[in-house]
Design a protein around this motif. Structure first.
Motif, mmCIF file in Angstrom:
data_model
loop_
_atom_site.group_PDB
_atom_site.id
_atom_site.type_symbol
_atom_site.label_atom_id
_atom_site.label_comp_id
_atom_site.label_asym_id
_atom_site.label_seq_id
_atom_site.Cartn_x
_atom_site.Cartn_y
_atom_site.Cartn_z
ATOM 1 N N VAL A 56 0.824 -1.200 0.000
ATOM 2 C CA VAL A 56 0.000 0.000 0.000
ATOM 3 C C VAL A 56 0.866 1.260 0.000
ATOM 4 O O VAL A 56 0.484 2.291 -0.563
ATOM 5 C CB VAL A 56 -0.971 -0.001 1.204
ATOM 6 N N LEU A 57 2.038 1.173 0.599
ATOM 7 C CA LEU A 57 2.989 2.293 0.605
ATOM 8 C C LEU A 57 4.186 1.940 -0.271
ATOM 9 O O LEU A 57 4.468 2.580 -1.273
ATOM 10 C CB LEU A 57 3.425 2.588 2.035
ATOM 11 N N THR A 58 4.910 0.922 0.109
ATOM 12 C CA THR A 58 5.955 0.277 -0.681
ATOM 13 C C THR A 58 6.218 -1.055 -0.007
ATOM 14 O O THR A 58 5.659 -1.344 1.040
ATOM 15 C CB THR A 58 7.232 1.136 -0.755
ATOM 16 N N ARG A 59 7.037 -1.911 -0.602
ATOM 17 C CA ARG A 59 7.307 -3.206 0.010
ATOM 18 C C ARG A 59 7.936 -2.995 1.382
ATOM 19 O O ARG A 59 8.838 -2.171 1.557
ATOM 20 C CB ARG A 59 8.236 -4.041 -0.870
ATOM 21 N N SER A 60 7.491 -3.788 2.354
ATOM 22 C CA SER A 60 7.845 -3.521 3.742
ATOM 23 C C SER A 60 9.342 -3.602 4.009
ATOM 24 O O SER A 60 9.860 -2.889 4.877
ATOM 25 C CB SER A 60 7.110 -4.509 4.666
ATOM 26 N N GLN A 61 10.078 -4.441 3.256
ATOM 27 C CA GLN A 61 11.503 -4.579 3.544
ATOM 28 C C GLN A 61 12.295 -3.327 3.173
ATOM 29 O O GLN A 61 13.430 -3.139 3.630
ATOM 30 C CB GLN A 61 12.099 -5.805 2.836
ATOM 31 N N GLU A 62 11.706 -2.457 2.358
ATOM 32 C CA GLU A 62 12.397 -1.216 2.003
ATOM 33 C C GLU A 62 12.330 -0.176 3.114
ATOM 34 O O GLU A 62 13.222 0.676 3.247
ATOM 35 C CB GLU A 62 11.787 -0.621 0.730
ATOM 36 N N LEU A 63 11.284 -0.211 3.920
ATOM 37 C CA LEU A 63 11.045 0.858 4.879
ATOM 38 C C LEU A 63 12.029 0.888 6.045
ATOM 39 O O LEU A 63 12.436 1.980 6.465
ATOM 40 C CB LEU A 63 9.597 0.778 5.375
ATOM 41 N N PRO A 64 12.431 -0.253 6.634
ATOM 42 C CA PRO A 64 13.445 -0.161 7.691
ATOM 43 C C PRO A 64 14.763 0.432 7.202
ATOM 44 O O PRO A 64 15.464 1.105 7.962
ATOM 45 C CB PRO A 64 13.627 -1.624 8.131
ATOM 46 N N VAL A 65 15.097 0.180 5.946
ATOM 47 C CA VAL A 65 16.318 0.757 5.381
ATOM 48 C C VAL A 65 16.150 2.266 5.214
ATOM 49 O O VAL A 65 17.030 3.055 5.573
ATOM 50 C CB VAL A 65 16.673 0.078 4.049
ATOM 51 N N PHE A 66 15.003 2.692 4.690
ATOM 52 C CA PHE A 66 14.744 4.130 4.553
ATOM 53 C C PHE A 66 14.752 4.808 5.917
ATOM 54 O O PHE A 66 15.266 5.933 6.062
ATOM 55 C CB PHE A 66 13.402 4.367 3.858
ATOM 56 N N ALA A 67 14.175 4.157 6.931
ATOM 57 C CA ALA A 67 14.111 4.752 8.262
ATOM 58 C C ALA A 67 15.502 5.059 8.808
ATOM 59 O O ALA A 67 15.686 6.031 9.554
ATOM 60 C CB ALA A 67 13.367 3.824 9.221
ATOM 61 N N ARG A 68 16.502 4.248 8.421
ATOM 62 C CA ARG A 68 17.849 4.406 8.963
ATOM 63 C C ARG A 68 18.802 5.130 8.018
ATOM 64 O O ARG A 68 19.715 5.811 8.482
ATOM 65 C CB ARG A 68 18.397 3.020 9.331
ATOM 66 N N LEU A 69 18.607 4.971 6.723
ATOM 67 C CA LEU A 69 19.519 5.575 5.757
ATOM 68 C C LEU A 69 18.923 6.774 5.036
ATOM 69 O O LEU A 69 19.654 7.517 4.372
ATOM 70 C CB LEU A 69 19.961 4.541 4.711
ATOM 71 N N GLY A 70 17.603 6.950 5.127
ATOM 72 C CA GLY A 70 16.977 7.996 4.346
ATOM 73 C C GLY A 70 16.936 7.614 2.876
ATOM 74 O O GLY A 70 17.036 6.431 2.516
ATOM 75 N N PRO A 71 16.783 8.571 1.974
ATOM 76 C CA PRO A 71 16.695 8.261 0.535
ATOM 77 C C PRO A 71 17.951 7.539 0.052
ATOM 78 O O PRO A 71 19.072 7.969 0.321
ATOM 79 C CB PRO A 71 16.567 9.645 -0.113
ATOM 80 N N HIS A 72 17.730 6.457 -0.656
ATOM 81 C CA HIS A 72 18.832 5.644 -1.164
ATOM 82 C C HIS A 72 18.368 4.954 -2.440
ATOM 83 O O HIS A 72 17.172 4.927 -2.745
ATOM 84 C CB HIS A 72 19.258 4.599 -0.128
ATOM 85 N N ARG A 73 19.313 4.386 -3.182
ATOM 86 C CA ARG A 73 18.962 3.648 -4.394
ATOM 87 C C ARG A 73 18.135 2.429 -4.001
ATOM 88 O O ARG A 73 18.534 1.648 -3.140
ATOM 89 C CB ARG A 73 20.223 3.202 -5.138
ATOM 90 N N ARG A 74 17.029 2.256 -4.682
ATOM 91 C CA ARG A 74 16.110 1.189 -4.293
ATOM 92 C C ARG A 74 16.517 -0.171 -4.839
ATOM 93 O O ARG A 74 15.832 -1.163 -4.588
ATOM 94 C CB ARG A 74 14.691 1.575 -4.703
ATOM 95 N N ASP A 75 17.629 -0.227 -5.544
ATOM 96 C CA ASP A 75 18.127 -1.519 -6.011
ATOM 97 C C ASP A 75 19.164 -2.108 -5.053
ATOM 98 O O ASP A 75 19.749 -3.155 -5.338
ATOM 99 C CB ASP A 75 18.734 -1.401 -7.411
ATOM 100 N N LEU A 76 19.397 -1.469 -3.907
ATOM 101 C CA LEU A 76 20.437 -1.950 -2.990
ATOM 102 C C LEU A 76 20.112 -3.342 -2.445
ATOM 103 O O LEU A 76 20.969 -4.234 -2.454
ATOM 104 C CB LEU A 76 20.628 -0.969 -1.834
ATOM 105 N N ILE A 77 18.892 -3.539 -1.958
ATOM 106 C CA ILE A 77 18.534 -4.853 -1.412
ATOM 107 C C ILE A 77 18.566 -5.924 -2.508
ATOM 108 O O ILE A 77 19.198 -6.974 -2.318
ATOM 109 C CB ILE A 77 17.164 -4.810 -0.706
ATOM 110 N N PRO A 78 17.906 -5.723 -3.667
ATOM 111 C CA PRO A 78 18.005 -6.741 -4.724
ATOM 112 C C PRO A 78 19.440 -7.047 -5.127
ATOM 113 O O PRO A 78 19.777 -8.204 -5.417
ATOM 114 C CB PRO A 78 17.211 -6.119 -5.881
ATOM 115 N N SER A 79 20.305 -6.033 -5.137
ATOM 116 C CA SER A 79 21.691 -6.282 -5.544
ATOM 117 C C SER A 79 22.417 -7.150 -4.537
ATOM 118 O O SER A 79 23.259 -7.975 -4.903
ATOM 119 C CB SER A 79 22.437 -4.959 -5.739
ATOM 120 N N MET A 80 22.091 -7.011 -3.245
ATOM 121 C CA MET A 80 22.734 -7.847 -2.225
ATOM 122 C C MET A 80 22.182 -9.265 -2.244
ATOM 123 O O MET A 80 22.886 -10.211 -1.885
ATOM 124 C CB MET A 80 22.573 -7.217 -0.849
ATOM 125 N N ILE A 81 20.940 -9.416 -2.671
ATOM 126 C CA ILE A 81 20.388 -10.764 -2.835
ATOM 127 C C ILE A 81 21.050 -11.454 -4.026
ATOM 128 O O ILE A 81 21.501 -12.602 -3.927
ATOM 129 C CB ILE A 81 18.860 -10.714 -3.016
#
Length: 406
Positions: A55-80
């Motif tokens: 409804v907002l964005t995928r939940s796994q992105e939000l804890p990263v945003f909460a701590r890092l602020g705006p960042h490239r949204r391909d960071l998690i997929p790239s680490m996977i």
């Protein structure tokens, strides 16, 4: 003579918990965060919960945003894709560093022995082993495969397994067993299953398997490090380790954990010896309902004084605060909560409700909240923030947003 446990103030416990979760670190320059920053977040948290709600964005992105602020949204997929993260059932469906995999083999082994797992998985494993092997061979020879590739989804309810045919149950059984692994399709977020070795690097698979007791102890230590300070319930809930609670006493005896008392807490608490104790925390973050800082609701209430519940599954007319409500962390306190939605058609971030906590300085809170919402909307690729709906923060928040936008 038994030594009385050290006493810690509630304010100190809050700062310890926030630091352990990465909220005492300064955010990097917007959009400058790279995999090193994300790696630091992952190592602090140990685990990031995955959920399909979008409804907002995928939940796994939000804890990263909460701590890092705006960042490239391909960071998690790239680490996977690079073999640094994998998905498995740890808290719930979760992303974890691949180094954690050996510590979860006891859970995989229990599933193979039909000792652990959901009832439907165990039932299929017991009743249709040949069918499971057929599905396993399909994944190994044809993968990546999603359940929809093997059979069309059901459109009618079947017991507790909504839209899960036997193919999906078999895939989930194999996934629970650690015989196959999985990743997510970018658009649909559907799991697609692959051979285990396609996700878990050979260097990790070659590591020795610890005993169940040793694995539990190390998982409890990872949990304790991510909490900084917590009760038995807090620490065991992180990796769903209720059966491992007695190990906490062993860790205390060995000096790996320190038993303490926290002001206002009725139960003993356990401090990680390496936990940082900052003099002050100046965080500002919107917290996903699935953020590990607020997973354990009793802990959230005892640490921050906020009674928080997810109301996604509550009928609309019975919801108190809204559908997808994010607590707002400012400094060392949870000061507000907002029901957010990405209205992608209108290209705006909707604030469907906004509520302040008792005793807050409303002007300060709405100004900081407005700034964070503007940053979030931009990061999500939305052009504006629109306040609608209920809540005492609505009118002042609307004014603050207009002022900052102008």
């Amino acid at each position: 003579m038994t030594r009385r446990p050290e006493q810690i103030s509630l304010a100190t416990a809050r700062r310890i918990a926030l630091a352990a979760q990465g909220f005492s670190d300064k955010r990097p320059t917007p959009m400058a965060a790279d995999r090193r920053h994300l790696r630091r977040v992952i190592n602090r948290l140990g685990i990031i919960q995955v959920d399909s709600v979008n409804v907002l964005t995928r939940s796994q992105e939000l804890p990263v945003f909460a701590r890092l602020g705006p960042h490239r949204r391909d960071l998690i997929p790239s680490m996977i894709s690079s073999g640094e993260l994998f998905e498995y059932w740890a808290h719930e469906a979760s992303l974890l560093p691949v180094e954690t995999e050996p510590l979860l083999r006891w859970r995989m082994d229990g599933a193979r022995k039909l000792e652990t797992g959901w009832g439907g998985l165990i039932r299929l494993g017991r009743e249709r082993p040949d069918f499971i092997e057929t599905v396993y061979k399909a994944v190994v020879t044809q993968g990546p495969i999603a359940a929809s590739d093997l059979a069309p989804p059901r459109t009618t309810k079947a017991g507790s397994w909504w839209s899960w045919g036997d193919e999906k149950v078999a895939l989930e059984f194999l996934f629970w067993c650690g015989r196959i692994s999985a990743r997510r399709r970018p658009q649909s977020f559907e799991r697609e299953y692959v051979a285990f070795e396609h996700i878990i690097p050979a260097s990790i698979r070659a590591l020795p398997t610890p005993t169940v007791e040793a694995a539990h102890r190390e998982l409890l230590m990872l949990s304790a490090a991510s909490h900084g300070i917590g009760t038995r319930t807090d620490i065991d809930d992180y990796f769903r380790l209720k059966q491992a609670q007695p190990r906490i006493d062993e860790l205390v005896e060995e000096g790996r954990l320190i038993q303490v008392e926290v002001e206002g807490w009725s139960k003993p608490a356990y401090l990680h010896p390496a936990a940082a104790v900052p003099r002050r925390v100046t965080a500002r973050a919107l917290l996903s309902p699935f953020d590990s800082l607020i997973w354990e609701r009793t802990r959230t209430e005892s640490l921050f004084g906020m009674r928080y519940r997810i109301e996604i599954y509550v009928p609309q007319e019975k919801r108190q605060y809204g559908y997808y409500v994010l607590p707002f962390l400012l400094g060392e306190a949870l000061v507000a909560r907002v029901d957010l939605k990405s209205d992608r058609k209108a290209n705006t971030l909707l604030v469907q409700a906004g509520w302040g906590e008792p005793g807050i300085q409303i002007a300060e809170v709405v100004n900081e909240l407005a700034s964070e919402l503007i940053i979030m909307s931009s990061w999500l690729g939305l052009e504006s923030v629109t306040v609608t709906g209920r809540g005492d923060l609505g009118p002042p928040l609307k004014r603050s947003l207009a002022k900052q936008a102008g």
